[in-house]
Design an enzyme around this catalytic site. Sequence first.
Site, PDB file in Angstrom:
ATOM      1  N   GLU A  27       0.850  -1.104   0.064  1.00 30.89           N
ATOM      2  CA  GLU A  27      -0.012  -0.070  -0.026  1.00 30.89           C
ATOM      3  C   GLU A  27       0.805   1.277   0.012  1.00 30.89           C
ATOM      4  O   GLU A  27       2.219   1.380   0.512  1.00 30.89           O
ATOM      5  CB  GLU A  27      -0.950  -0.092   1.199  1.00 30.89           C
ATOM      6  CG  GLU A  27      -1.953   1.535   1.463  1.00 30.89           C
ATOM      7  CD  GLU A  27      -2.752   1.108   2.422  1.00 30.89           C
ATOM      8  OE1 GLU A  27      -2.987   0.275   3.160  1.00 30.89           O
ATOM      9  OE2 GLU A  27      -3.763   1.979   2.279  1.00 30.89           O
ATOM     10  N   ASN A  72      -6.644   1.712   2.487  1.00 27.47           N
ATOM     11  CA  ASN A  72      -7.582   2.790   2.708  1.00 27.47           C
ATOM     12  C   ASN A  72      -6.929   4.016   1.545  1.00 27.47           C
ATOM     13  O   ASN A  72      -7.656   4.755   1.059  1.00 27.47           O
ATOM     14  CB  ASN A  72      -7.113   3.621   4.075  1.00 27.47           C
ATOM     15  CG  ASN A  72      -7.884   2.591   5.175  1.00 27.47           C
ATOM     16  OD1 ASN A  72      -8.598   1.675   4.894  1.00 27.47           O
ATOM     17  ND2 ASN A  72      -7.448   2.761   6.171  1.00 27.47           N
ATOM     18  N   ASN A 171     -12.197  -0.603  -1.346  1.00 26.84           N
ATOM     19  CA  ASN A 171     -11.500  -1.208  -0.323  1.00 26.84           C
ATOM     20  C   ASN A 171     -12.484  -0.791   0.992  1.00 26.84           C
ATOM     21  O   ASN A 171     -12.604   0.590   1.156  1.00 26.84           O
ATOM     22  CB  ASN A 171     -10.204  -0.675   0.027  1.00 26.84           C
ATOM     23  CG  ASN A 171      -9.286  -1.161   1.375  1.00 26.84           C
ATOM     24  OD1 ASN A 171      -8.914  -2.256   1.595  1.00 26.84           O
ATOM     25  ND2 ASN A 171      -9.121  -0.010   2.086  1.00 26.84           N
ATOM     26  N   GLU A 172     -12.902  -1.556   1.825  1.00 28.13           N
ATOM     27  CA  GLU A 172     -13.182  -1.484   3.189  1.00 28.13           C
ATOM     28  C   GLU A 172     -14.319  -0.140   3.165  1.00 28.13           C
ATOM     29  O   GLU A 172     -14.346   0.718   4.094  1.00 28.13           O
ATOM     30  CB  GLU A 172     -12.313  -1.081   4.296  1.00 28.13           C
ATOM     31  CG  GLU A 172     -11.304  -2.183   4.748  1.00 28.13           C
ATOM     32  CD  GLU A 172     -10.554  -2.210   5.904  1.00 28.13           C
ATOM     33  OE1 GLU A 172     -10.263  -0.797   6.542  1.00 28.13           O
ATOM     34  OE2 GLU A 172      -9.773  -3.240   6.207  1.00 28.13           O
ATOM     35  N   GLU A 291      -6.715  -8.946   3.414  1.00 29.45           N
ATOM     36  CA  GLU A 291      -5.387  -8.394   4.799  1.00 29.45           C
ATOM     37  C   GLU A 291      -5.972  -9.108   6.094  1.00 29.45           C
ATOM     38  O   GLU A 291      -7.058  -9.434   6.289  1.00 29.45           O
ATOM     39  CB  GLU A 291      -6.241  -6.860   5.050  1.00 29.45           C
ATOM     40  CG  GLU A 291      -5.813  -5.947   3.713  1.00 29.45           C
ATOM     41  CD  GLU A 291      -6.162  -4.791   4.219  1.00 29.45           C
ATOM     42  OE1 GLU A 291      -6.123  -4.239   5.498  1.00 29.45           O
ATOM     43  OE2 GLU A 291      -6.704  -3.708   3.324  1.00 29.45           O
TER      44      GLU A 291
HETATM   45  O1  AHR Z   1      -3.133  -2.508   6.052  1.00 28.35           O
HETATM   46  C1  AHR Z   1      -3.336  -1.380   6.690  1.00 28.35           C
HETATM   47  C2  AHR Z   1      -4.924  -0.759   6.633  1.00 28.35           C
HETATM   48  O2  AHR Z   1      -5.856  -1.518   7.187  1.00 28.35           O
HETATM   49  C3  AHR Z   1      -5.305  -0.788   5.026  1.00 28.35           C
HETATM   50  O3  AHR Z   1      -5.131   0.354   4.491  1.00 28.35           O
HETATM   51  C4  AHR Z   1      -7.064  -0.869   5.324  1.00 28.35           C
HETATM   52  O4  AHR Z   1      -7.532  -1.444   4.407  1.00 28.35           O
HETATM   53  C5  AHR Z   1      -7.022  -1.579   6.730  1.00 28.35           C
HETATM   54  O5  AHR Z   1      -7.927  -0.755   7.439  1.00 28.35           O
END
Ligand code: AHR
Length: 500
Positions: A27, A72, A171-172, A291
């Site tokens: 990331e 994120n 993502n999330e 993740e």
């Molecule tokens: O891996 C760190 C963060 O954890 C990522 O950006 C997010 O997707 C998760 O909450």
Amino acid sequence: MPTAHLTIDPAFTIAPVNRRTFGTFVEHMGRCVYTGIYEPGHATADEDGFRKDVLELTRELGVSVVRYPGGNFVSGFRWEDSVGPRAERPRRLDLAWHSVETNEFGLDEFSRWCAKAGVEPMMAINLGTRGVQEALDLLEYANHPGGTALSDLREQHGAAPYGIKLWCLGNELDGPWQVGHKTPTEYGRLAAETARAMRMIDKDLELVACGSSSSRMPLFGTWERDVLRETYEFVEYISCHAYYGNDDGDTASFLASAVNMDHFIDSVVATADHVGAELKSSKKIGISFDEWNVWYGDRSRRTDGPGEAWEVAPRRIEDEYNVTDAVVLGNLLISLLRHSDRVGVACLAQLANVIAPIMTEPGGAAWRQPTFHPFAITSRLAAGQVLRIETDSPLVSTAKYGDVPAVDAVATYDDGQIALFAVNRSSEGPVEVTVDLTRAGVTSLDEAVIVHDDDPLATNSAAHPDRVTAQPFESARLADGKLTITLPAISWTALSLSTN
Ligand code: AHR
């Protein structure tokens, strides 16, 4: 000494070992990219500015697939910023991690890095602040062979088609910390329409819809159900994310984290199958556990917050792992392998510096965290079919999960070779384990290694990079088709055996 008994039979197959179980995650966060995998000017940097020491460790780790660029971060990412001549790339505020993104490393660089590391790229698209059109543009730029505006642009940038098969639809987005956070119906509709359109470019893509950002989220279960009601026919996977920490000092529960992962996977599979039943569909949705890891500290704190300077690649969550963390990580991999019938992809988050198995110093050394070892060894030895093991183990009491088996294990079987991965989750003392292999026709014990230390908090550092490694496991004995091993408290073990 308490005893446990395992039975391994090559007929007890679960599913083939899926190489994509050994994925990781890069990331644009902290120093994962900058001074992690990429550092022009470093003594080991190649012509692209990639750290060769980190590339070598990535290969040794046995990584199969790498998810990119977030996390994120992706929910505010404009992919066009990260391609073309470097001098023209804009610097942007990254709201996810309260930092400045220079875009010096971008999509073309990532594609080249993957080729050098020998890994498959997995691309996440921004469905936080963006939508269908931008996803299509990115797909055209990335994969289309040529003869269109965006594929020709990529060619002008000197990049060959990336050929990316695996795509995460955001993502999330269930998380209020996410830029562009959505309700399940808002997200489900957007993900479905994005997937439908992306398939018009390439029907063979493999698409991942976002599940909950953790099983502790208030909408967990409902989110998966509602999202899959919208996306079921357009996606192959729903994502799971889970991080485990030992911050509250409840080491017994921490050591049993894989019990939670087992339950999490089973719950999401049940929810997906429920939606499949509602839709009268024979299709099965897989899990992309994209993740997972041990993560200390306050996981709800997504940035260091307003007031802090906006810096390029500040140090963020550079957790230092110990032997106990390595045992937990090895056990989480056992859980993922055990679910190979449904877990199609898994990504250890992340690869370098940020809650990572590989650490670096800017201008300095790269080294392996203790967690590196169970991952690398499992990736190297797991092959063929995953086997279900009959386990009879003493129990350990945990505050979070009740009484759980002290010994947890999984095996794989590949054309004359059995690999066994086992943990002792008890911190009280050793367990003697007998493994009945009579139905496997085992002839020899070829390799036995253990991650364990008299100090369960022992760790590695730049100054002592090999304080914790995997050691030869001397106590293993094979006689009359039976293997006897004494697993010390808080230990992870791997054994490789030949069969006739
Ligand atoms: O891996 C760190 C963060 O954890 C990522 O950006 C997010 O997707 C998760 O909450």
